[in-house]
Design a protein around this motif. Structure first.
Motif, PDB file in Angstrom:
ATOM      1  N   GLU A  27      63.082   3.491  36.040  1.00 31.21           N
ATOM      2  CA  GLU A  27      64.233   4.292  36.471  1.00 31.21           C
ATOM      3  C   GLU A  27      63.714   5.518  37.206  1.00 31.21           C
ATOM      4  N   LEU A  28      64.498   5.994  38.169  1.00 31.87           N
ATOM      5  CA  LEU A  28      64.114   7.208  38.889  1.00 31.87           C
ATOM      6  C   LEU A  28      64.145   8.412  37.947  1.00 31.87           C
ATOM      7  N   LEU A  29      63.420   9.445  38.326  1.00 31.87           N
ATOM      8  CA  LEU A  29      63.360  10.655  37.512  1.00 31.87           C
ATOM      9  C   LEU A  29      64.630  11.466  37.698  1.00 31.87           C
ATOM     10  N   HIS A  30      65.261  11.829  36.588  1.00 33.05           N
ATOM     11  CA  HIS A  30      66.486  12.636  36.622  1.00 33.05           C
ATOM     12  C   HIS A  30      66.191  13.968  35.948  1.00 33.05           C
ATOM     13  N   SER A  31      65.916  14.974  36.746  1.00 35.45           N
ATOM     14  CA  SER A  31      65.562  16.287  36.208  1.00 35.45           C
ATOM     15  C   SER A  31      66.808  17.101  35.920  1.00 35.45           C
ATOM     16  N   VAL A  32      66.736  17.912  34.889  1.00 31.42           N
ATOM     17  CA  VAL A  32      67.821  18.817  34.531  1.00 31.42           C
ATOM     18  C   VAL A  32      67.290  20.235  34.594  1.00 31.42           C
ATOM     19  N   ILE A  33      67.976  21.091  35.311  1.00 30.52           N
ATOM     20  CA  ILE A  33      67.539  22.476  35.494  1.00 30.52           C
ATOM     21  C   ILE A  33      68.517  23.404  34.790  1.00 30.52           C
ATOM     22  N   GLU A 205      59.619  14.922  41.236  1.00 29.84           N
ATOM     23  CA  GLU A 205      60.445  13.739  41.439  1.00 29.84           C
ATOM     24  C   GLU A 205      59.881  12.850  42.545  1.00 29.84           C
ATOM     25  N   ARG A 206      59.448  13.453  43.636  1.00 34.03           N
ATOM     26  CA  ARG A 206      58.889  12.653  44.742  1.00 34.03           C
ATOM     27  C   ARG A 206      57.657  11.892  44.282  1.00 34.03           C
ATOM     28  N   TYR A 207      56.800  12.552  43.524  1.00 36.64           N
ATOM     29  CA  TYR A 207      55.585  11.888  43.035  1.00 36.64           C
ATOM     30  C   TYR A 207      55.930  10.783  42.044  1.00 36.64           C
ATOM     31  N   TYR A 208      56.838  11.067  41.128  1.00 37.22           N
ATOM     32  CA  TYR A 208      57.199  10.100  40.088  1.00 37.22           C
ATOM     33  C   TYR A 208      57.908   8.881  40.680  1.00 37.22           C
ATOM     34  N   ASN A 209      58.841   9.134  41.595  1.00 35.38           N
ATOM     35  CA  ASN A 209      59.663   8.052  42.130  1.00 35.38           C
ATOM     36  C   ASN A 209      58.875   7.095  43.014  1.00 35.38           C
ATOM     37  N   ARG A 210      57.746   7.545  43.531  1.00 36.77           N
ATOM     38  CA  ARG A 210      56.913   6.640  44.322  1.00 36.77           C
ATOM     39  C   ARG A 210      56.370   5.498  43.478  1.00 36.77           C
ATOM     40  N   LYS A 211      56.200   5.734  42.192  1.00 39.82           N
ATOM     41  CA  LYS A 211      55.641   4.718  41.306  1.00 39.82           C
ATOM     42  C   LYS A 211      56.711   3.871  40.628  1.00 39.82           C
ATOM     43  N   ALA A 212      57.973   4.225  40.821  1.00 47.26           N
ATOM     44  CA  ALA A 212      59.049   3.555  40.089  1.00 47.26           C
ATOM     45  C   ALA A 212      59.264   2.125  40.598  1.00 47.26           C
ATOM     46  N   HIS A 213      59.471   1.229  39.671  1.00 49.13           N
ATOM     47  CA  HIS A 213      59.855  -0.160  39.962  1.00 49.13           C
ATOM     48  C   HIS A 213      61.185  -0.384  39.265  1.00 49.13           C
ATOM     49  N   LEU A 214      62.274  -0.206  40.005  1.00 47.77           N
ATOM     50  CA  LEU A 214      63.597  -0.150  39.406  1.00 47.77           C
ATOM     51  C   LEU A 214      63.991  -1.494  38.808  1.00 47.77           C
ATOM     52  N   GLY A 251      76.145  -3.215  26.108  1.00 48.20           N
ATOM     53  CA  GLY A 251      76.784  -2.118  26.827  1.00 48.20           C
ATOM     54  C   GLY A 251      75.763  -1.273  27.561  1.00 48.20           C
ATOM     55  N   ILE A 252      76.236  -0.481  28.514  1.00 43.20           N
ATOM     56  CA  ILE A 252      75.382   0.416  29.293  1.00 43.20           C
ATOM     57  C   ILE A 252      75.685   1.840  28.842  1.00 43.20           C
ATOM     58  N   ALA A 253      74.709   2.496  28.243  1.00 45.64           N
ATOM     59  CA  ALA A 253      74.927   3.822  27.645  1.00 45.64           C
ATOM     60  C   ALA A 253      74.738   4.954  28.638  1.00 45.64           C
ATOM     61  N   GLY A 254      74.016   4.732  29.702  1.00 45.86           N
ATOM     62  CA  GLY A 254      73.751   5.804  30.659  1.00 45.86           C
ATOM     63  C   GLY A 254      72.692   5.357  31.641  1.00 45.86           C
ATOM     64  N   LYS A 255      72.037   6.313  32.245  1.00 43.25           N
ATOM     65  CA  LYS A 255      71.024   6.005  33.241  1.00 43.25           C
ATOM     66  C   LYS A 255      69.796   5.392  32.576  1.00 43.25           C
ATOM     67  N   GLY A 256      69.669   4.082  32.707  1.00 40.53           N
ATOM     68  CA  GLY A 256      68.504   3.403  32.158  1.00 40.53           C
ATOM     69  C   GLY A 256      68.553   3.163  30.664  1.00 40.53           C
ATOM     70  N   ALA A 257      69.672   3.396  30.012  1.00 42.35           N
ATOM     71  CA  ALA A 257      69.794   3.202  28.563  1.00 42.35           C
ATOM     72  C   ALA A 257      70.837   2.124  28.291  1.00 42.35           C
ATOM     73  N   TYR A 258      70.497   1.216  27.363  1.00 37.44           N
ATOM     74  CA  TYR A 258      71.366   0.066  27.101  1.00 37.44           C
ATOM     75  C   TYR A 258      71.579  -0.129  25.605  1.00 37.44           C
ATOM     76  N   GLU A 259      72.724  -0.716  25.293  1.00 35.46           N
ATOM     77  CA  GLU A 259      73.045  -1.098  23.928  1.00 35.46           C
ATOM     78  C   GLU A 259      72.796  -2.600  23.789  1.00 35.46           C
ATOM     79  N   LEU A 260      72.050  -2.985  22.755  1.00 38.60           N
ATOM     80  CA  LEU A 260      71.656  -4.376  22.592  1.00 38.60           C
ATOM     81  C   LEU A 260      72.355  -5.008  21.400  1.00 38.60           C
TER      82      LEU A 260
END
Length: 282
Positions: A27-33, A205-214, A251-260
């Motif tokens: 998943e892409l990096l989601h930063s909170v400021i 984020e730019r550095y992290y997202n380059r390595k992401a395999h969605l 179910g889908i709980a949020g960004k990249g989080a799932y209920e199994l």
């Protein structure tokens, strides 16, 4: 024929369960400021320490901002009385508490240097280490935590033992006037720190997202879940399963989080991050 062979091997159950771990971010990096101090709190348990005199319990919080990367698992509760909202990160995904862990790492390392062999005296040294952490400028903001809260730098003990100009020339009237000026300029300092934090987050984020395999899953997709040490069979060692399941996406709980849920329809109690899931093929 080669493609058919590849598809057949990909669906082989043992091949999927003993497949290699996937280390690339899913998943892409989601930063909170946090725009101002104390807006967000991050908490992380430091782990077991040597028994200290007095047996006091110490719990550390990251006071300024919580680095919330990847995704949130669920909103546990909303407290209407104090206007608080508690958000928990998805299980087994410590990056969500990365900033709190980073803070604790610095404090623990400084405690080690102070204590050496006297590990049981960490409680006496703790306040000094915590004080040092609060008066050191941080790379992310360019400011010390004390200055962002109070609008002025702390007067350190050495400035009293070996009097500095700031200490010797200060009088009560001028000190109060200067403190008032610092408080008037505090919002500007906080805004400058916020801009610096945002710029640093963008670089991360730019550095992290380059390595992401969605990887995205839909409801009713079948997945395997990574086997953790707590769920691994006893005495299995290196020969244990790497992936367990299959499970169904409930179910889908949020960004990249799932209920199994299990194949029997039983819903798992926690939400799971997609970095620890992979698609299962029948």
């Amino acid at each position: 024929m080669e493609q058919d062979a590849e598809n057949f091997v990909a669906k082989y159950d043992k091949f999927q369960r003993y497949g290699n771990n996937m280390h690339r971010p899913a998943e892409l990096l989601h930063s909170v400021i946090a725009p101002w101090p104390f807006m967000k709190w991050g908490m992380d348990i430091m782990g077991p320490l040597s028994q200290a005199k007095g047996k006091k319990l110490v719990l550390l919080n990251r006071y300024k901002k919580k680095r919330s990367e990847i995704s949130f698992g669920e909103i546990s509760y909303a407290d209407s009385t104090y206007k608080r909202k508690l958000i928990t990160s998805t299980p087994y995904h410590p990056v969500g508490n990365g900033q709190a862990k980073s803070t604790n790492k610095v404090i623990i390392n400084n405690l080690k240097k102070r204590l050496e062999e006297s590990k049981g005296n960490w409680l006496e040294a703790f306040l000094g280490v915590l004080w040092a952490y609060r008066i050191i400028a941080k790379t992310s903001t360019g400011e010390t935590p004390v200055s962002l809260v109070n609008g002025a730098e702390a007067l350190i003990p050495v400035e009293i033992v070996e009097p500095s100009t700031r200490y010797t020339q200060a009088i009560e009237e001028s000190n109060e006037e200067e403190m008032q000026i610092n408080l008037d300029l505090l919002e500007e300092r906080r805004e400058a720190a916020l801009i610096r934090i945002a710029a640093q987050k963008q670089v991360m984020e730019r550095y992290y997202n380059r390595k992401a395999h969605l990887r995205y899953f839909k409801i009713r997709d079948f997945v395997l879940k990574k086997v953790f040490q707590s769920t691994r069979a006893a005495n299995a060692g290196k020969l244990s399963l790497i992936w367990e399941g299959p499970y169904k996406i409930h179910g889908i709980a949020g960004k990249g989080a799932y209920e199994l849920e299990t194949m029997d329809g039983k819903i798992l109690p926690s939400h799971w991050n997609d970095v620890h899931l992979k698609r299962y093929y029948f």
